[in-house]
Design a protein around this motif. Structure first.
Motif, PDB file in Angstrom:
ATOM      1  N   ILE A 100       0.855  -1.218   0.034  1.00 56.97           N
ATOM      2  CA  ILE A 100       0.030  -0.093   0.013  1.00 56.97           C
ATOM      3  C   ILE A 100       0.980   1.040  -0.024  1.00 56.97           C
ATOM      4  N   GLU A 101       0.956   2.025  -1.050  1.00 61.42           N
ATOM      5  CA  GLU A 101       1.528   2.946  -1.175  1.00 61.42           C
ATOM      6  C   GLU A 101       1.246   4.469  -0.350  1.00 61.42           C
ATOM      7  N   PRO A 102       2.012   4.940   0.652  1.00 61.16           N
ATOM      8  CA  PRO A 102       1.734   6.194   1.536  1.00 61.16           C
ATOM      9  C   PRO A 102       1.528   7.301   0.419  1.00 61.16           C
ATOM     10  N   ASP A 103       0.476   8.201   1.124  1.00 57.94           N
ATOM     11  CA  ASP A 103       0.364   9.479   0.282  1.00 57.94           C
ATOM     12  C   ASP A 103       0.566  10.581   1.268  1.00 57.94           C
ATOM     13  N   SER A 104       0.393  11.841   0.802  1.00 56.08           N
ATOM     14  CA  SER A 104       0.747  13.037   1.664  1.00 56.08           C
ATOM     15  C   SER A 104       0.268  13.060   3.156  1.00 56.08           C
ATOM     16  N   LEU A 105      -0.898  12.638   3.134  1.00 54.98           N
ATOM     17  CA  LEU A 105      -1.567  12.523   4.600  1.00 54.98           C
ATOM     18  C   LEU A 105      -0.655  11.483   5.690  1.00 54.98           C
ATOM     19  N   THR A 106      -0.239  10.395   5.014  1.00 56.78           N
ATOM     20  CA  THR A 106       0.345   9.459   5.495  1.00 56.78           C
ATOM     21  C   THR A 106       1.936  10.258   6.104  1.00 56.78           C
ATOM     22  N   ILE A 107       2.527  10.730   5.299  1.00 55.89           N
ATOM     23  CA  ILE A 107       3.825  11.508   5.396  1.00 55.89           C
ATOM     24  C   ILE A 107       3.672  12.396   6.523  1.00 55.89           C
ATOM     25  N   SER A 108       2.481  13.199   6.386  1.00 53.32           N
ATOM     26  CA  SER A 108       2.368  14.410   7.501  1.00 53.32           C
ATOM     27  C   SER A 108       2.161  13.761   8.712  1.00 53.32           C
ATOM     28  N   ALA A 109       1.296  12.543   8.833  1.00 52.86           N
ATOM     29  CA  ALA A 109       1.082  12.222  10.220  1.00 52.86           C
ATOM     30  C   ALA A 109       2.282  11.654  11.022  1.00 52.86           C
ATOM     31  N   LYS A 149      13.893  11.391   2.805  1.00 56.69           N
ATOM     32  CA  LYS A 149      13.687   9.794   2.362  1.00 56.69           C
ATOM     33  C   LYS A 149      12.451   9.622   1.521  1.00 56.69           C
ATOM     34  N   LEU A 150      11.397  10.175   1.934  1.00 57.62           N
ATOM     35  CA  LEU A 150       9.995  10.008   1.094  1.00 57.62           C
ATOM     36  C   LEU A 150      10.046  10.868  -0.078  1.00 57.62           C
ATOM     37  N   LYS A 151      10.785  12.147  -0.087  1.00 57.66           N
ATOM     38  CA  LYS A 151      10.788  13.168  -0.937  1.00 57.66           C
ATOM     39  C   LYS A 151      11.576  12.226  -2.310  1.00 57.66           C
ATOM     40  N   ARG A 152      12.506  11.297  -2.043  1.00 54.17           N
ATOM     41  CA  ARG A 152      13.045  10.673  -3.183  1.00 54.17           C
ATOM     42  C   ARG A 152      12.484   9.846  -3.649  1.00 54.17           C
ATOM     43  N   LYS A 153      11.316   9.384  -3.063  1.00 56.28           N
ATOM     44  CA  LYS A 153      10.218   8.381  -3.711  1.00 56.28           C
ATOM     45  C   LYS A 153       8.971   9.481  -4.329  1.00 56.28           C
ATOM     46  N   ASP A 154       9.569  10.589  -4.508  1.00 59.94           N
ATOM     47  CA  ASP A 154       8.252  11.659  -4.962  1.00 59.94           C
ATOM     48  C   ASP A 154       6.803  11.723  -4.218  1.00 59.94           C
ATOM     49  N   ILE A 155       7.174  11.553  -2.759  1.00 58.88           N
ATOM     50  CA  ILE A 155       5.945  11.687  -1.902  1.00 58.88           C
ATOM     51  C   ILE A 155       6.128  12.939  -0.944  1.00 58.88           C
TER      52      ILE A 155
END
Length: 633
Positions: free
Chosen positions: A414-423, A443-449
């Motif tokens: 399941i791919e995380p989204d912007s809300l996942t990262i923010s939490a 780390k997540l930015k390198r995955k374009d999230i």
């Protein structure tokens, strides 16, 4: 061997896929003193078209045209083949030639041609091709235009469809009942009421009130204007034994416009005279629950049961959702437990609804319990469910639990989204671990999230508090480049009617005035979301307790439930007094969250901005401000 035997062999070879042998046999017919007939040509063209060898089909078709043989079957076959290959222009040439020879085009082929014209071309190019068919004569051209109107309406191009309709009237061509109905139904669905009346008048004059489609569209129009007028109209048409079907489509429009009570009135006052189906009741029940009219929804459920219809899990999900939004979680769980007695299996939506509500109300342990139960039942939680849990966990800074969920997401692909990262970023910030938050962000930015607006703001505030100004500037620059954040800032920009806020923030950033930039971002957050989610980031707004540990759950709550409400959905027979008593007695431990309005609207606005639908996001922001103002007054 004669021509008939040769045709049979050609057909058989096509079925075997021996295309080279087919070609050899066809070309060798003159050597056997055999002349291909219409069946030969049709078999060859149809066979090649079916396997996508359109080049060979066109070669045979050209030979057919020079053979002085008349066959509408050959033309129909090549037109179908050309349509399947998206060659609409050549198909139209074949159609015009067919018409010149006075041959008949099959209805199915004609429908396919019209569909291909609009699928393979832009609207302008498609209409240009349609206008070329004017030489077909009034009857055939009228059929072409009416089909075009229908296809344009299917694609939502109502202005073009309306233009064609007006053109037909000017040229004296017949506008079919279906064309009028398609355009009017489209305008009703889109809420373009000012464009409905002129066309409705023409429809009524041409076809009269005896036409069922006229009655249906008129009933829908009256429902949008005034439900009472629509009810009077429907009453008269029923008295006159006119075949009026229940205007199902209007229910969705009324509910979408926030008129769930009008939809309720329409259903309840016409159900004895018009055939109201189960799905109609379900639509209205769901609309009432979402609109906050839970008691009306329960009343309607009781009506459905009295009619001998068994409520399915979809309706129960609506009721559970309504109870959750009212803060009546005890009743929602009691209803969940009763589903087994009714031989109904809770769906993924059932569990997700409860998890959202528990997280919103701060009952994290219960939410985790329902989540585990959901997984054990074999359901695959969506990213939104994980986000709700992570958001609730982040308020308590429980990094270990957050990473357990992230690992579980990774295991389930399941791919995380912007809300996942923010939490998760907020979780780091709660613990004061800004280095960890920054590393996770990159780390997540390198995955374009990237995080959402609040995720960025939380990270920026944390870094600024720690005095890490250069890193704060770097994150701020990246925040301003986010399309999602830009959409939100533009909403504020339109409200305050000032120069570009994004440019102003960029200037502050470049000048090193980071504290001022953070102040501006805080003001933007306050304007967008008056009840700031960030305020809850600094503390858990409820204790982490389980609902069933509340002291009143086993005694007081049970005693106030009427007997009719203790099994299944017999909530429907509870009167308003029972419901009010239940809500009053539960208020000590099931107080409605003040963040409900914010969380609901924030998710919706975030989704709209992510899709680039700024206008809808702006409208949602205005609705949220209105709702929150009412809740505070």
């Amino acid at each position: 061997m004669d021509v008939v035997m040769c045709n049979v062999l050609i057909k058989a070879l096509f079925m075997m896929g021996a295309f080279e042998d087919v070609y050899t046999l066809y070309k060798g017919m003159p050597e056997m003193d055999l002349i291909p007939n219409s069946v030969t040509y049709c078999t060859m063209i149809d066979g090649y078209c079916k396997v996508g060898r359109i080049g060979e089909a066109l070669e045979v078709f050209d030979e057919f045209r020079t053979a002085s043989i008349s066959s509408h079957a050959c033309y129909n076959s090549i037109i179908k083949g050309l349509c399947k290959n998206g060659m609409a222009e050549m198909a139209i040439e074949a159609l015009l030639e067919l018409n010149c020879k006075g041959l008949e085009l099959d209805t199915g082929t004609f429908k396919m041609l019209m569909k291909t014209i609009f699928e393979e071309n832009s609207t302008k190019e498609a209409l240009d091709l349609v206008y070329r068919m004017q030489v077909l004569g009034p009857d055939m051209y009228s059929a072409v235009i009416n089909d075009s109107v229908f296809l344009l309406c299917q694609r939502g191009l109502l202005d073009d469809a309306n233009h064609l309709c007006m053109m037909m009237k000017k040229e004296g061509l017949s506008v079919t009942c279906e064309s009028y109905y398609s355009i009017l139904r489209g305008h009703l669905s889109n809420g373009n009421r000012e464009q409905i009346l002129p066309l409705l008048n023409s429809f009524l004059k041409e076809y009269g009130l005896v036409e069922p489609m006229v009655q249906k569209i008129l009933a829908c129009y009256l429902c949008l204007k005034d439900v009472d007028s629509a009810l009077r109209f429907l009453g008269k048409t029923v008295d006159n034994s006119l075949a009026v079907a229940f205007p199902v489509s209007i229910l969705k429009i009324l509910i979408r416009e926030g008129r769930a009570l009008d939809a309720y009135k329409l259903v309840t006052e016409t159900q004895d005279n018009l055939p109201v189906m189960y799905v109609d009741y379900a639509i209205v029940i769901d609309g009432l629950c979402k609109g906050g009219y839970l008691n009306k929804a329960l009343d309607l459920c009781a009506v459905v049961e009295k009619k001998g219809m068994n409520l399915n899990i979809v309706v129960y999900n609506s009721i559970i959702n309504g109870l959750c939004h009212e803060g009546r979680l005890i009743e929602a769980f009691r209803l969940l437990d009763s589903l087994e007695k009714l031989n109904l299996v809770p769906s993924e939506i059932t569990y997700a609804t409860l998890i959202y509500a528990l997280c919103r109300e701060g009952f994290l342990l219960d939410a985790e319990h329902v989540f585990r139960k959901m997984v054990l039942k074999g359901f695959q939680p969506k990213v939104q469910v994980y986000n709700s849990l992570l958001d609730s966990i982040s308020k308590f800074g429980q990094l270990e639990k957050a990473f357990e969920l992230l690992n579980d997401m990774e295991t389930r692909y399941i791919e995380p989204d912007s809300l996942t990262i923010s939490a998760v970023i907020n979780c780091y910030c709660q613990k004061g671990d800004m280095q960890g938050a920054l590393e996770f962000y990159y780390k997540l930015k390198r995955k374009d999230i990237s995080p959402d607006f609040f995720g960025f703001l939380c990270l920026i505030r944390g870094l600024c508090t720690k005095g890490r100004m250069e890193e704060t500037r770097s994150v701020l620059r990246e925040m301003l480049q986010s399309k999602y954040v830009a959409e939100l800032i533009n909403i504020v920009n339109k409200e305050v009617d000032t120069e570009s806020i994004s440019d102003f923030l960029a200037t502050l950033c470049e000048q090193g005035r980071v504290q001022e930039a953070v102040t501006v971002l805080n003001e933007i957050a306050c304007m967008l979301f008056p009840v700031q989610r960030l305020s809850t980031y600094n503390q858990g707004f409820h204790k982490q307790q389980k609902i069933y540990e509340c002291k009143d759950f086993g005694s007081k709550s049970s005693s106030i439930l009427p007997s009719s409400c203790t099994s299944g959905l017999n909530f429907g027979s509870c009167d308003n007094k029972d419901v009010r008593n239940l809500t009053t007695n539960n208020v000590g431990y099931m107080k409605r969250s003040q963040l409900h309005g914010f969380d609901f609207y924030y998710s919706r606005i975030a989704a709209l901005c992510a899709k680039g639908e700024a206008q809808k996001a702006n409208q949602s922001a205005k609705e949220m401000l209105s709702d929150l103002t009412e809740s505070m007054s």
